[in-house]
Design a protein around this motif. Structure first.
Motif, PDB file in Angstrom:
ATOM      1  N   LEU A  18       7.991  -3.990  12.062  1.00 11.36           N
ATOM      2  CA  LEU A  18       6.716  -4.571  11.623  1.00 11.36           C
ATOM      3  C   LEU A  18       6.875  -5.298  10.293  1.00 11.36           C
ATOM      4  O   LEU A  18       6.332  -6.393  10.102  1.00 11.36           O
ATOM      5  N   ASP A  19       7.617  -4.703   9.353  1.00 10.37           N
ATOM      6  CA  ASP A  19       7.789  -5.297   8.031  1.00 10.37           C
ATOM      7  C   ASP A  19       8.477  -6.654   8.122  1.00 10.37           C
ATOM      8  O   ASP A  19       8.033  -7.640   7.521  1.00 10.37           O
ATOM      9  N   SER A  20       9.576  -6.728   8.894  1.00 13.62           N
ATOM     10  CA  SER A  20      10.284  -8.006   9.051  1.00 13.62           C
ATOM     11  C   SER A  20       9.395  -9.067   9.701  1.00 13.62           C
ATOM     12  O   SER A  20       9.384 -10.220   9.284  1.00 13.62           O
ATOM     13  N   THR A  21       8.652  -8.649  10.727  1.00  7.22           N
ATOM     14  CA  THR A  21       7.819  -9.600  11.462  1.00  7.22           C
ATOM     15  C   THR A  21       6.696 -10.145  10.600  1.00  7.22           C
ATOM     16  O   THR A  21       6.507 -11.366  10.472  1.00  7.22           O
ATOM     17  N   VAL A  22       5.939  -9.243   9.979  1.00  2.00           N
ATOM     18  CA  VAL A  22       4.785  -9.676   9.179  1.00  2.00           C
ATOM     19  C   VAL A  22       5.238 -10.427   7.929  1.00  2.00           C
ATOM     20  O   VAL A  22       4.624 -11.431   7.541  1.00  2.00           O
ATOM     21  N   SER A  23       6.336  -9.994   7.311  1.00  2.00           N
ATOM     22  CA  SER A  23       6.838 -10.712   6.134  1.00  2.00           C
ATOM     23  C   SER A  23       7.202 -12.150   6.504  1.00  2.00           C
ATOM     24  O   SER A  23       6.895 -13.094   5.765  1.00  2.00           O
ATOM     25  N   PRO A  49      15.488 -11.195  20.825  1.00  2.00           N
ATOM     26  CA  PRO A  49      15.088 -11.951  22.018  1.00  2.00           C
ATOM     27  C   PRO A  49      13.636 -11.615  22.384  1.00  2.00           C
ATOM     28  O   PRO A  49      13.165 -10.503  22.118  1.00  2.00           O
ATOM     29  N   ARG A  50      12.944 -12.566  22.970  1.00  2.00           N
ATOM     30  CA  ARG A  50      11.548 -12.327  23.356  1.00  2.00           C
ATOM     31  C   ARG A  50      11.421 -11.090  24.257  1.00  2.00           C
ATOM     32  O   ARG A  50      10.450 -10.347  24.171  1.00  2.00           O
ATOM     33  N   ALA A  51      12.435 -10.848  25.112  1.00  2.00           N
ATOM     34  CA  ALA A  51      12.363  -9.715  26.046  1.00  2.00           C
ATOM     35  C   ALA A  51      12.273  -8.373  25.318  1.00  2.00           C
ATOM     36  O   ALA A  51      11.784  -7.392  25.881  1.00  2.00           O
ATOM     37  N   ASP A  52      12.731  -8.316  24.061  1.00  2.00           N
ATOM     38  CA  ASP A  52      12.702  -7.051  23.306  1.00  2.00           C
ATOM     39  C   ASP A  52      11.378  -6.822  22.579  1.00  2.00           C
ATOM     40  O   ASP A  52      11.162  -5.750  22.016  1.00  2.00           O
ATOM     41  N   PHE A  53      10.506  -7.820  22.566  1.00  2.00           N
ATOM     42  CA  PHE A  53       9.294  -7.723  21.745  1.00  2.00           C
ATOM     43  C   PHE A  53       8.394  -6.561  22.183  1.00  2.00           C
ATOM     44  O   PHE A  53       7.789  -5.886  21.355  1.00  2.00           O
ATOM     45  N   ALA A  54       8.344  -6.296  23.486  1.00  2.00           N
ATOM     46  CA  ALA A  54       7.482  -5.217  23.983  1.00  2.00           C
ATOM     47  C   ALA A  54       7.887  -3.852  23.430  1.00  2.00           C
ATOM     48  O   ALA A  54       7.074  -2.921  23.416  1.00  2.00           O
ATOM     49  N   LEU A  55       9.138  -3.718  22.948  1.00  2.00           N
ATOM     50  CA  LEU A  55       9.588  -2.437  22.400  1.00  2.00           C
ATOM     51  C   LEU A  55       9.042  -2.198  20.997  1.00  2.00           C
ATOM     52  O   LEU A  55       9.052  -1.066  20.518  1.00  2.00           O
ATOM     53  N   ARG A  56       8.576  -3.239  20.338  1.00  6.13           N
ATOM     54  CA  ARG A  56       8.048  -3.101  18.966  1.00  6.13           C
ATOM     55  C   ARG A  56       6.553  -2.790  19.066  1.00  6.13           C
ATOM     56  O   ARG A  56       5.693  -3.617  18.809  1.00  6.13           O
ATOM     57  N   THR A  57       6.267  -1.557  19.480  1.00  2.00           N
ATOM     58  CA  THR A  57       4.905  -1.228  19.918  1.00  2.00           C
ATOM     59  C   THR A  57       3.865  -1.344  18.803  1.00  2.00           C
ATOM     60  O   THR A  57       2.734  -1.749  19.052  1.00  2.00           O
ATOM     61  N   GLU A  58       4.227  -0.992  17.549  1.00  2.00           N
ATOM     62  CA  GLU A  58       3.244  -1.118  16.466  1.00  2.00           C
ATOM     63  C   GLU A  58       2.986  -2.582  16.133  1.00  2.00           C
ATOM     64  O   GLU A  58       1.870  -2.973  15.777  1.00  2.00           O
ATOM     65  N   GLY A 164      -1.779  -3.493   6.613  1.00  2.00           N
ATOM     66  CA  GLY A 164      -1.324  -2.508   7.588  1.00  2.00           C
ATOM     67  C   GLY A 164       0.171  -2.238   7.478  1.00  2.00           C
ATOM     68  O   GLY A 164       0.626  -1.090   7.606  1.00  2.00           O
ATOM     69  N   THR A 165       0.937  -3.292   7.213  1.00  2.00           N
ATOM     70  CA  THR A 165       2.393  -3.146   7.130  1.00  2.00           C
ATOM     71  C   THR A 165       2.800  -2.286   5.937  1.00  2.00           C
ATOM     72  O   THR A 165       3.659  -1.399   6.057  1.00  2.00           O
ATOM     73  N   ILE A 166       2.194  -2.530   4.783  1.00  2.00           N
ATOM     74  CA  ILE A 166       2.532  -1.728   3.597  1.00  2.00           C
ATOM     75  C   ILE A 166       2.151  -0.266   3.824  1.00  2.00           C
ATOM     76  O   ILE A 166       2.911   0.648   3.478  1.00  2.00           O
ATOM     77  N   SER A 203      -7.548   5.132   8.842  1.00  2.00           N
ATOM     78  CA  SER A 203      -7.696   4.682  10.230  1.00  2.00           C
ATOM     79  C   SER A 203      -6.652   3.617  10.561  1.00  2.00           C
ATOM     80  O   SER A 203      -6.117   3.590  11.682  1.00  2.00           O
ATOM     81  N   VAL A 204      -6.340   2.739   9.602  1.00  2.00           N
ATOM     82  CA  VAL A 204      -5.303   1.722   9.817  1.00  2.00           C
ATOM     83  C   VAL A 204      -3.958   2.405  10.054  1.00  2.00           C
ATOM     84  O   VAL A 204      -3.254   2.128  11.030  1.00  2.00           O
ATOM     85  N   PHE A 205      -3.601   3.326   9.161  1.00  2.00           N
ATOM     86  CA  PHE A 205      -2.310   4.003   9.274  1.00  2.00           C
ATOM     87  C   PHE A 205      -2.237   4.820  10.563  1.00  2.00           C
ATOM     88  O   PHE A 205      -1.222   4.787  11.274  1.00  2.00           O
ATOM     89  N   GLY A 206      -3.308   5.532  10.862  1.00  2.00           N
ATOM     90  CA  GLY A 206      -3.309   6.377  12.061  1.00  2.00           C
ATOM     91  C   GLY A 206      -3.103   5.577  13.329  1.00  2.00           C
ATOM     92  O   GLY A 206      -2.309   5.958  14.205  1.00  2.00           O
ATOM     93  N   ALA A 207      -3.785   4.438  13.436  1.00  2.00           N
ATOM     94  CA  ALA A 207      -3.672   3.619  14.646  1.00  2.00           C
ATOM     95  C   ALA A 207      -2.274   3.022  14.779  1.00  2.00           C
ATOM     96  O   ALA A 207      -1.678   3.009  15.865  1.00  2.00           O
ATOM     97  N   LEU A 208      -1.720   2.525  13.656  1.00  2.00           N
ATOM     98  CA  LEU A 208      -0.397   1.904  13.711  1.00  2.00           C
ATOM     99  C   LEU A 208       0.697   2.949  13.927  1.00  2.00           C
ATOM    100  O   LEU A 208       1.668   2.713  14.651  1.00  2.00           O
ATOM    101  N   GLN A 209       0.549   4.105  13.303  1.00  2.00           N
ATOM    102  CA  GLN A 209       1.547   5.165  13.483  1.00  2.00           C
ATOM    103  C   GLN A 209       1.550   5.652  14.932  1.00  2.00           C
ATOM    104  O   GLN A 209       2.608   5.895  15.518  1.00  2.00           O
TER     105      GLN A 209
END
Length: 349
Positions: A18-23, A49-58, A164-166, A203-209
């Protein structure tokens, strides 16, 4: 390309958490709005690869929540950075890492800026702009950069992503987890001050975690790929996977040994270190790790390095292992995250 426009790529690391993506998304968006060089196209690239994106669930959860469709993202297998560089068109900003893997070594000379929160492994001379600071989240450094820029460029969507990322990276700003710094706290406060309608931290942390730890339906191979780093020396390649279930639960997966064998053989890994983490109600982590390799010398070397490490000391306690080719440990020093264990493993290689 046809108009010979400069392509300025902002890219996170190969784990693409999440940190790499949002940054990457937030900084590229900021640069596109604030850059005095409008002839450049600013492109955030997700380094998987795009095929791996679904694994980054948060990550998929947060972007979907903010109405950012996966179709509008650009992944590493959809852009030829080497060809852009050879055409003299590529500028590269690295976020959440500062050393490119060996396969990307040719791109090093295109790097014009670095924002990272890991200890500096290599110096970069001018004109490369380097910001390497020991904060809990790279998104904190991006937030600071945007806050120092022209007023009015921070919008609610970007603020929500950074906020959310922080919180995820710093375990809801909990001192007990050992990741948060005063700068992370200050950036969360700044975002909440500018956007008072942001949802409450809990609530932000709980949902993302919950989204991050949701591995239901994933195969063992997908669990190993979900949060994967790779270290290599001259003749060895080592995978380090973050695993989001308890180690005993992971080791009891049906067919696990065959899955570990197949995973390493298919990708050319000599060994694999699985680092599991789980959290109690007070956001305190429990960490365990497993060292797997069919090469007894490598396995023994890695286990010894981890057991004898002093910077930091991991306080490992051996756990029963179902197989001789796998060493298992409880990690007494629960504050030593993968970021702190990687240098130990790199030195051992």
């Amino acid at each position: 390309l046809q108009h010979h426009r400069e392509i300025h790529v902002v890219m996170g690391n190969e784990a693409c958490d999440l940190d790499s993506t949002v940054s990457a998304l937030a900084l590229a968006y900021f640069l596109a709005q604030s850059s005095p060089a409008p002839r450049a196209a600013f492109i955030p690239v997700l380094n998987i690869p795009r095929a791996d994106f679904a694994l980054r669930t948060e990550t998929t959860f947060l972007l979907r929540d903010q109405g950012i469709p996966a179709a509008s993202l650009i992944f590493r297998d959809e852009i030829d950075l080497g060809a852009l560089h050879r055409a003299g068109l590529l500028s590269l900003t690295l976020v959440d890492h500062h050393v490119l893997p060996g396969a990307d070594a040719a791109l090093e000379e295109a790097v014009v800026e670095v924002l990272d929160h890991r200890p500096l492994e290599r110096e970069r001379g001018p004109p490369c702009r380097v910001t390497v600071e020991p904060v809990g989240s790279c998104a904190t450094l991006v937030t600071e950069r945007i806050a120092q820029g022209p007023p009015g460029l921070l919008d609610r969507t970007t603020a929500t992503l950074l906020h959310g990322t922080i919180l995820v990276d710093c375990i809801n700003l909990s001192p007990a987890a050992g990741k948060v710094t005063p700068r992370d706290v200050a950036c969360v406060a700044l975002l909440e001050e500018r956007f008072p309608e942001l949802p409450p931290r809990d609530s932000v942390f709980g949902a993302l975690q919950a989204a991050k730890f949701d591995v239901t339906g994933l195969t063992t191979e997908q669990m190993l790929r979900k949060d994967l780093k790779v270290l290599s020396s001259d003749d060895l390649v080592l995978a380090i996977s973050g695993i989001y279930v308890d180690l005993e639960t992971f080791l009891q997966r049906p067919g696990l040994l065959q899955d570990l064998d197949a995973f390493c053989q298919a990708r050319g890994y000599t060994g694999l270190v699985a680092m599991t983490v789980s959290f109690n109600d007070h956001h305190e982590p429990t960490r365990k790790l497993a060292v797997y390799s069919r090469c007894e010398t490598l396995r023994a070397t890695l286990c010894r390095a981890l057991e004898e490490a002093t910077t930091p000391s991991l306080h490992l306690q051996p756990l029963p292992s179902p197989w001789p080719c796998l060493g298992a440990f409880a990690q007494g020093n629960a504050l030593a995250s993968r970021k702190k264990v990687l240098p130990i493993l790199r030195a051992a290689l």
